[in-house]
Design an enzyme around this catalytic site. Structure first.
Site, PDB file in Angstrom:
ATOM      1  N   ARG A  80      13.962   5.628  -1.777  1.00 20.67           N
ATOM      2  CA  ARG A  80      14.731   5.073  -2.902  1.00 20.67           C
ATOM      3  C   ARG A  80      15.497   6.197  -3.584  1.00 20.67           C
ATOM      4  O   ARG A  80      15.082   7.350  -3.576  1.00 20.67           O
ATOM      5  CB  ARG A  80      13.797   4.410  -3.914  1.00 20.67           C
ATOM      6  CG  ARG A  80      13.245   3.077  -3.436  1.00 20.67           C
ATOM      7  CD  ARG A  80      12.406   2.416  -4.508  1.00 20.67           C
ATOM      8  NE  ARG A  80      11.137   3.074  -4.688  1.00 20.67           N
ATOM      9  CZ  ARG A  80      10.855   3.961  -5.630  1.00 20.67           C
ATOM     10  NH1 ARG A  80      11.770   4.293  -6.539  1.00 20.67           N
ATOM     11  NH2 ARG A  80       9.672   4.511  -5.711  1.00 20.67           N
ATOM     12  N   TYR A 208      17.886   1.795   3.445  1.00 22.94           N
ATOM     13  CA  TYR A 208      16.445   1.984   3.212  1.00 22.94           C
ATOM     14  C   TYR A 208      15.846   0.774   2.478  1.00 22.94           C
ATOM     15  O   TYR A 208      16.452   0.253   1.531  1.00 22.94           O
ATOM     16  CB  TYR A 208      16.186   3.274   2.406  1.00 22.94           C
ATOM     17  CG  TYR A 208      14.743   3.359   1.976  1.00 22.94           C
ATOM     18  CD1 TYR A 208      13.749   3.636   2.904  1.00 22.94           C
ATOM     19  CD2 TYR A 208      14.363   3.087   0.666  1.00 22.94           C
ATOM     20  CE1 TYR A 208      12.410   3.658   2.541  1.00 22.94           C
ATOM     21  CE2 TYR A 208      13.034   3.105   0.283  1.00 22.94           C
ATOM     22  CZ  TYR A 208      12.056   3.389   1.229  1.00 22.94           C
ATOM     23  OH  TYR A 208      10.734   3.393   0.867  1.00 22.94           O
ATOM     24  N   LYS A 217      12.373  -4.545  -4.714  1.00 18.84           N
ATOM     25  CA  LYS A 217      12.445  -3.820  -5.982  1.00 18.84           C
ATOM     26  C   LYS A 217      13.553  -4.376  -6.884  1.00 18.84           C
ATOM     27  O   LYS A 217      13.407  -4.453  -8.104  1.00 18.84           O
ATOM     28  CB  LYS A 217      12.677  -2.331  -5.720  1.00 18.84           C
ATOM     29  CG  LYS A 217      11.610  -1.692  -4.854  1.00 18.84           C
ATOM     30  CD  LYS A 217      10.232  -1.814  -5.456  1.00 18.84           C
ATOM     31  CE  LYS A 217       9.195  -1.054  -4.652  1.00 18.84           C
ATOM     32  NZ  LYS A 217       7.852  -1.229  -5.198  1.00 18.84           N
ATOM     33  N   HIS A 237       4.754  -3.980 -11.223  1.00 24.49           N
ATOM     34  CA  HIS A 237       4.573  -3.212  -9.980  1.00 24.49           C
ATOM     35  C   HIS A 237       3.063  -3.136  -9.718  1.00 24.49           C
ATOM     36  O   HIS A 237       2.460  -2.074  -9.880  1.00 24.49           O
ATOM     37  CB  HIS A 237       5.188  -1.821 -10.179  1.00 24.49           C
ATOM     38  CG  HIS A 237       5.331  -1.017  -8.932  1.00 24.49           C
ATOM     39  ND1 HIS A 237       5.427   0.356  -8.938  1.00 24.49           N
ATOM     40  CD2 HIS A 237       5.420  -1.378  -7.625  1.00 24.49           C
ATOM     41  CE1 HIS A 237       5.564   0.799  -7.702  1.00 24.49           C
ATOM     42  NE2 HIS A 237       5.561  -0.226  -6.892  1.00 24.49           N
ATOM     43  N   SER A 259       4.403   4.464  -6.710  1.00 25.05           N
ATOM     44  CA  SER A 259       4.589   4.409  -5.258  1.00 25.05           C
ATOM     45  C   SER A 259       3.790   5.513  -4.571  1.00 25.05           C
ATOM     46  O   SER A 259       3.708   6.630  -5.083  1.00 25.05           O
ATOM     47  CB  SER A 259       6.071   4.605  -4.938  1.00 25.05           C
ATOM     48  OG  SER A 259       6.844   3.778  -5.766  1.00 25.05           O
ATOM     49  N   CYS A 261       0.580   5.854  -4.125  1.00 25.40           N
ATOM     50  CA  CYS A 261      -0.712   6.247  -4.704  1.00 25.40           C
ATOM     51  C   CYS A 261      -1.828   5.384  -4.135  1.00 25.40           C
ATOM     52  O   CYS A 261      -2.926   5.328  -4.690  1.00 25.40           O
ATOM     53  CB  CYS A 261      -0.681   6.132  -6.221  1.00 25.40           C
ATOM     54  SG  CYS A 261       0.275   7.437  -6.990  1.00 25.40           S
ATOM     55  N   ASP A 286       1.992  -5.050  -3.830  1.00 25.56           N
ATOM     56  CA  ASP A 286       3.036  -4.264  -4.518  1.00 25.56           C
ATOM     57  C   ASP A 286       3.559  -4.898  -5.801  1.00 25.56           C
ATOM     58  O   ASP A 286       3.893  -4.178  -6.724  1.00 25.56           O
ATOM     59  CB  ASP A 286       4.205  -4.033  -3.544  1.00 25.56           C
ATOM     60  CG  ASP A 286       5.149  -2.931  -4.002  1.00 25.56           C
ATOM     61  OD1 ASP A 286       4.666  -1.893  -4.493  1.00 25.56           O
ATOM     62  OD2 ASP A 286       6.380  -3.105  -3.881  1.00 25.56           O
ATOM     63  N   ARG A 378       7.388   3.951   7.341  1.00 24.65           N
ATOM     64  CA  ARG A 378       6.852   2.669   6.866  1.00 24.65           C
ATOM     65  C   ARG A 378       6.528   1.706   7.991  1.00 24.65           C
ATOM     66  O   ARG A 378       7.085   1.801   9.086  1.00 24.65           O
ATOM     67  CB  ARG A 378       7.917   1.992   5.974  1.00 24.65           C
ATOM     68  CG  ARG A 378       8.308   2.784   4.742  1.00 24.65           C
ATOM     69  CD  ARG A 378       7.324   2.553   3.645  1.00 24.65           C
ATOM     70  NE  ARG A 378       7.634   3.324   2.445  1.00 24.65           N
ATOM     71  CZ  ARG A 378       7.279   2.935   1.218  1.00 24.65           C
ATOM     72  NH1 ARG A 378       6.633   1.812   1.033  1.00 24.65           N
ATOM     73  NH2 ARG A 378       7.546   3.700   0.182  1.00 24.65           N
TER      74      ARG A 378
END
Ligand code: OXD
Ligand code: MN
Length: 593
Positions: A80, A208, A217, A237, A259, A261, A286, A378
């Site tokens: 991002r 992306y 998002k 989130h 993000s 974690c 998420d 990913r």
């Protein structure tokens, strides 16, 4: 099976406003062809065949990884880009001090200028999608127009895509409009722009996931958070999980972590062997949309239908359910490609391959200096593949939330777990969250930054008003969830992690759920309610001595004084908009310390 691409995508939608917008966008972008996605299986096969034919995807070994494909991004486009992400509200004050703002008319003109003629020689895909279970009052419809077949195939996994969205929309004229153009992937022409007042997104110059899968998002967090404030609900989130005890009671927990974690790992946690009869169910990994229900509780849905998870570090120990989930129908992006048509990444169960191609397609061996997989590589996998998917994940009503957890990546200062005294103290804990930066966003990694509620990059409006909204929501929730703070990442003076994490986080969950159900003890400290050694289940966990537990839970007054000063930096930025309850909470904490 017929995979003749020209035979698919030929039926325009009958929704008048959507059709007019698509025609208008086609007139601007001049594609060779418009492809109307219907979400069917036959269409899926044709799309994959076309993506392979055009070199966007590589088909993986279909015996070992059925339905799986591989993609490499442009190396300049792997995360991002917060510096290119804008909230284009009419008034700058509505975006607030933590967002980039651009005047909407000028920004729209600039973006449409960039989009003009940009799909010449290309196919324009129209992707209708539904965020949330069909029939849910919280679900929202979006339509993404994109010239990226990779985006179409990812959206197909991440959202309920196709006819189901038109069915949900019916003749309602209101839906989210998202225009996505790859352009030439020049970072100078990369803009991810949100127009909350128009329920509109325009994203150009990046393929992306976080910048290009507009349901995720852009819609489900930035636009939805602004809508939620207007309509009395919350877009967060947060993962959502169900925790079932041996006696069969199920508690639902929503947890916000920045993000990378470990949200996906936590959402799919498998309890250790000692936890006989305990089960953890995944609702989402998420994003949570939450609204007070008529019963006075806070109800949540996961708007997504898939997992866009970080590959490195994922293995049978850290996340066995994710490993099962990604064995089929998965798109792998920027991992390493092995000669047998399977994939690998750092932290995989398999040893490093003697040779493979790295995420940029270069020959790689264990002697290579660089990593084989990108740190933000990913997998995109359907949530239906998860063996522990909660049956409630598809329930239009959602699940009632008992606990909210905030967490960050902190090597020091913050204890393993503590509980807020009440809702406004909990909001203060979320608002002052800090975490080390990670590879999910472009920029330096490993620096502590304030990331309130893990929403700093995702709040679609003024963060000070976002805190106000959190505080105000309390009035609409008769039985509010209890709020907790966790930190899996505390280190000792030698730099070693004090807590084993992963499946062992079940011990923290057991205490959290126990607190919500009145069956776990705690004692009061200046930070909040904390478990004593005896309140915490340490059975079978070698090494968790009272001394280690003490270190994990320690509150060092000097560290906390420093912490409060760092928290002040964000509060100063937001000062004009900061609810006074939060300043009051800060004063109370200082006094308690
Ligand atoms: C994500 C992120 O991909 O937070 O979920 O970056
Ligand atoms: Mn995320």
């Amino acid at each position: 099976m017929n995979t003749d691409f020209s035979q698919f995508g030929r039926t325009p939608c009958s929704h008048p406003q959507a059709r007019a917008w698509v025609e208008q966008t086609a007139a601007l972008t001049s594609p060779d062809r418009i492809f109307w996605c219907d979400g069917s299986e036959a269409e899926k096969e044709a799309l994959y065949a076309e993506a392979v034919r055009t070199g966007v995807l590589i088909q993986l070994n279909q015996e070992k990884l059925p339905g799986c494909y591989y993609h490499r991004s442009n190396p300049n486009d792997v995360a991002r880009v917060e510096q290119c992400t804008y909230i284009c509200s009419e008034a700058e004050v509505d975006a607030g001090p933590t967002n980039n703002w651009a005047e909407p008319k000028a920004m729209r003109a600039k973006l449409l200028d960039l989009a003009t003629g940009s799909m010449k020689g290309r196919t324009m895909y129209v992707v209708p999608y539904l965020m949330g279970p069909h029939g849910s009052p919280l679900a929202k419809v979006g339509v993404e127009i994109t010239d990226s077949i990779y985006v179409v195939l990812n959206m197909r996994i991440m959202a309920r895509m196709g006819q189901i969205a038109w069915d949900h929309l019916g003749d309602c004229p209101e839906f989210n409009r998202g225009l996505h153009c790859l352009l030439d992937l020049n970072p100078e022409r990369r803009f991810i722009c949100h127009f909350p007042e128009n329920n509109e997104i325009i994203s150009v110059g990046s393929g992306y996931g976080g910048n290009a899968l507009l349901g995720k998002k852009c819609l489900a967090l930035r636009i939805a958070s602004a809508l939620g404030r207007k309509e009395g609900w919350m877009a967060e989130h947060m993962l959502i999980m169900g925790v079932e005890s041996p006696s069969g009671d199920k508690s639902f927990v929503a947890a916000a972590f920045p993000s990378q974690c470990g949200k996906t790992n936590f959402a799919m946690l498998v309890p250790p062997a000692e936890f006989k009869g305990w089960k953890v169910w995944t609702v989402g990994d998420d994003i949570a949309w939450m609204k007070p229900g008529p019963d006075g509780r806070l109800w949540a849905i996961n708007p997504e239908a898939g997992f866009f998870g970080v590959a490195p570090g994922t293995n049978a120990k850290t996340n066995p359910n994710a490993m099962k989930t990604i064995q089929r129908d998965t798109i792998y992006t920027n991992v390493a490609l092995k000669p047998d048509g399977t994939v690998w990444w750092e932290g995989h169960d398999d040893p490093a391959p003697a040779e493979c191609l790295d995420w940029q397609g270069r020959p790689w061996t264990p002697e290579s200096k660089e990593k084989a997989a990108h740190a933000n590589s990913r997998f995109t996998a359907p949530m239906a593949n998860n063996p522990m998917l909660a049956p409630e994940a598809n329930d239009p009503a959602g699940v009632p939330i008992d606990a909210i957890i905030f967490g960050g990546r902190r090597p020091n200062t913050v204890p393993l777990v503590f509980q807020a005294f009440n809702w406004s103290h909990g909001v203060f804990l979320g608002a002052t969250m800090g975490s080390e930066t990670t590879a999910a966003a472009a920029g330096a990694v490993g620096q502590v930054r304030r990331d309130p509620m893990a929403m700093l990059p995702f709040c679609g409006y003024n963060m000070g008003r976002y805190f106000r909204h959190w505080l105000d929501m309390r009035k609409a929730i008769k039985y509010p969830p209890r709020i907790f703070n966790v930190n899996w990442f505390r280190k000792d003076t030698d730099g070693k992690f004090l807590w084993p994490g992963f499946g062992q986080n079940m011990r923290v969950l057991q205490w959290v759920v126990g607190r919500c159900r009145g069956r776990a003890g705690a004692h009061e400290t200046p930070l909040g309610w904390v478990p004593r050694y005896d309140d915490f289940n340490t059975e079978g966990l070698d090494g968790l001595t009272p001394e280690t537990f003490e270190k994990l839970q320690a509150m060092n007054a000097d560290e906390w004084r420093r912490e409060i000063l760092q928290q002040d930096e964000l509060f100063m930025r937001l000062y004009q908009f900061l609810p006074k309850e939060l300043i009051f909470q800060r004063e109370l904490l200082v006094a308690r310390l």
